[in-house]
Design an enzyme around this catalytic site. Structure first.
Site: not given
Length: 656
Positions: A308, A514
């Site tokens: 990521d 997020e």
């Protein structure tokens, strides 16, 4: 003398011919008739260590200069959330940018193309004018794998329309706690629903032939490489805290969080992204047992594993505290391509040092690069490295918007339809004297789309991209004779004094992505509760909730007459009006339970303390006005037939 001249000419001709033959020497990796694995093996054998490490490096578009691309043989470039070539960039603007990076990449010694990646997670959501589909939380409520497959195909076309061949999607997390800020990226709390929805991979990549089962597959220039993420158990973190620790035994991991990865691999997914989160205290980016041991060796995943954004940095606390160790741990765990995305020199230098000092074996590097090359050959990047301008009109096309509208209709879940002993509220009549639409969420395209739209954290206006708000949809749906009044936050006195026939109230939560979306209270954004009380206390109302997850709603249930969970529907608000006014039926069912209070969380179907306000799989149904009209006509026709038969029988008896 003349003989000497002839010999000299002949020798020159022979030398030129020899050079021409040398220049056209057969190179296996350049032969499209060879298998992707054979081509990858041949190319790998020709590469230096520096070229291999360059292929393992993914950098952000903002630092991808022509010199960097060529000098370091960079393997991949990406756009972070909201990173665009220009404000309101067109498909051609995007393609020009991506092709520019590709031209620079192809000047490397071996002509290896780069792969450009982007987060197209609910349509091509970074791009102005693209079709924005409902987020996954809504698609899970449709229970329609064929629908998500078609959405995948449409998304692939729009991504390719901008010259991009790779998307970091789908997210196949199993969200077990709605307090998690990424819960809307999850299809369901139930892994079986998530598994069904992995059919989106067939839409994105194409459906591989039976002989290709379990091998990375991208079926042509109108398809893109997909990425199953985030490996693994990112939806099970303690307290629903993003990037936190998931505490569960191996049985819990394999039975809840792993099945969708197995399905994705069988369906040919090209890449897998590793999660920021940890499993029982071990960072996933450093978990060799799961990334190499289980994903690659047990599940036989043949594509490449990608980190990521700055994922290996976060192996340590604080991030980047011991970068060299993080590179060692991440690569040894089995990560093949590292999303750096900025400090690529440090990554390349550290990885080169670790290999040359035998801390990372060359076999690990070769495994990583072979996987990356396999995907690139499978995609056809070597033969077709550039974008196709003929696809430009696919971006935001009407067929795709019609598909998104269908998805909105099917994703809506009807939670309440009238108070006990009263007639159903929905579907609403289109012809009325006076109708109120209330709530700021009724006329805000950004609220409808949620996070990961245009910008990483979303937007909050009606100008950032093209679409239809719920208010606009209602205006076009009601009869022209109906007076429609809109107020964001009306007072109770205003509602009481205007003699409205009914009201539509649209409330919810603002966009987020997020960690910014982590919430311990899950309440409606102000003035949502006030709007509900002011409006529903004075007139019959339908409340529509725009949210990425269930929110606290129980305190208002006695006031609300009808309740609809609309999730984050995206740009096509007309799909909401389609169902409200009975042109289509409510068919959606909850893909996650709706809690009573946050004190119950985490709470999932099968838990000992399971006591939801609305059960997993709950969803009331309605009959569309079209169906009702057809049924009524059929009923009337049957009645006439029965009367006619009865009369004929009576006459027959009299004649006897």
């Amino acid at each position: 003398m003349w003989r000497l001249a002839i010999c000299l000419v002949v020798n020159i001709v022979l030398l030129c011919c020899w050079r021409a033959l040398a220049d056209t020497e057969y190179v296996l990796y350049k032969d499209p008739k060879q298998s992707p694995s054979a081509r990858a093996k041949d190319l790998l054998g020709r590469m230096t260590l520096e070229e291999k490490i360059g292929q393992m490096t993914q950098i952000d578009r903002t630092i991808a200069t022509p010199e960097v691309m060529k000098t370091f043989t960079i393997g991949s470039v990406l756009s972070g959330g909201g990173s665009t070539p220009l404000p309101q960039a067109t498909a051609q603007d995007w393609m020009n940018m991506v092709d520019g990076f590709q031209k620079s990449a192809l000047t490397n010694r071996l002509g290896i193309p780069m792969i450009y990646g982007i987060d197209a997670v609910h349509g091509h959501n970074n791009v102005y004018n693209a079709t924005i589909f409902p987020h996954n939380v809504g698609l899970g409520a449709t229970r329609d794998p064929d629908l998500v497959k078609r959405i995948g195909a449409a998304t692939a076309l729009e991504v390719r329309a901008t010259g991009i061949p790779y998307t970091f999607a789908p997210c196949i997390a199993v969200c077990r706690d709605p307090r998690w800020g990424r819960c809307y990226e999850s299809y369901s709390e139930d892994h079986t629903i998530v598994q069904e929805m992995t059919d989106i991979i067939y839409g994105l990549q194409g459906e591989p032939p039976v002989s290709h089962k379990g091998i990375p597959y991208v079926g042509g220039k109108d398809k893109v490489a997909a990425c199953a993420k985030h490996f693994v158990a990112d939806g099970g973190t303690t307290g629903g805290t993003n990037e936190n620790n998931t505490l569960t035994d191996m049985h819990g991991l394999l039975s809840i969080h792993m099945p969708a990865y197995s399905d994705s691999i069988i369906k040919g997914v090209s890449t897998v992204m590793v999660s920021y989160s940890s499993w029982n205290g071990v960072k996933m980016h450093a978990n060799r047992d799961l990334v190499t041991g289980f994903l690659k060796n047990t599940l036989k995943f043949k594509g490449f594993v990608i980190s990521d954004w700055q994922g290996i940095d976060r192996i340590t606390t604080p991030p980047g505290a011991n970068y060299s160790y993080s590179v060692l741990a991440g690569i040894q765990a089995g990560i093949d391509m590292v999303m750096v995305p900025y400090e690529f020199n440090e990554f390349i230098d550290d990885l080169t040092h670790l290999v040359k000092n035998n801390e990372i074996p060359m076999e690990r590097i070769d495994d990583a690069v072979a996987r990356i090359l396999l995907v690139k050959f499978t995609m056809g990047l070597f033969e077709n490295p550039f974008g196709d301008p003929s696809l430009a009109n696919e971006l935001g096309s009407e067929p795709h918007r019609d598909l998104a509208r269908e998805a909105v209709r099917k994703s809506l879940v009807l939670l309440k339809n009238g108070k006990p002993g009263e007639a159903p509220v929905l579907p609403l009549p289109k012809r009325a004297s006076k109708v109120l639409v209330a709530g700021e969420y009724a006329d805000n395209l950004g609220y409808q789309c949620g996070g990961w739209t245009i910008n990483w954290q979303g937007f909050t206006d009606n100008k950032s991209t093209r679409g239809t708000t719920i208010l606009s949809a209602i205006k076009s749906a009601v009869d022209p004779s109906t007076e429609l009044v809109y107020q964001g936050n009306p007072t109770g006195d205003f509602v009481k004094s205007n003699n409205f026939d009914y009201a539509i109230v649209v409330v919810g939560e603002p966009p987020y992505a997020e960690t910014a979306g982590d919430s311990q209270n899950l309440t409606l954004a102000d003035p949502g509760p006030t709007v509900i009380n002011n409006v529903c206390g004075a007139v019959q109302c339908v409340v529509i909730i725009i949210s990425g997850r269930p929110l606290v709603i129980e305190p208002y249930m006695n006031t609300i007459h009808a309740l609809v969970a609309a999730w984050l529907p995206g740009t096509e608000g007309q799909g909401v009006a389609d169902v409200l006014f009975g042109d289509h039926e409510f068919t959606g069912t909850l893909a996650r339970n709706w809690f009573k209070t946050v004190d119950q969380l985490p709470m999932n179907k099968g838990d000992p303390h399971y006591d939801p306000l609305f059960d997993l799989n709950f969803g009331l149904k309605t009959v569309s006005l079209v169906t009702r009209s057809v049924s009524a006509a059929a009923s009337g026709g049957s009645c006439i037939l029965m009367i006619t038969v009865s009369l004929l029988m009576s006459l027959y008896k009299l004649a006897l």
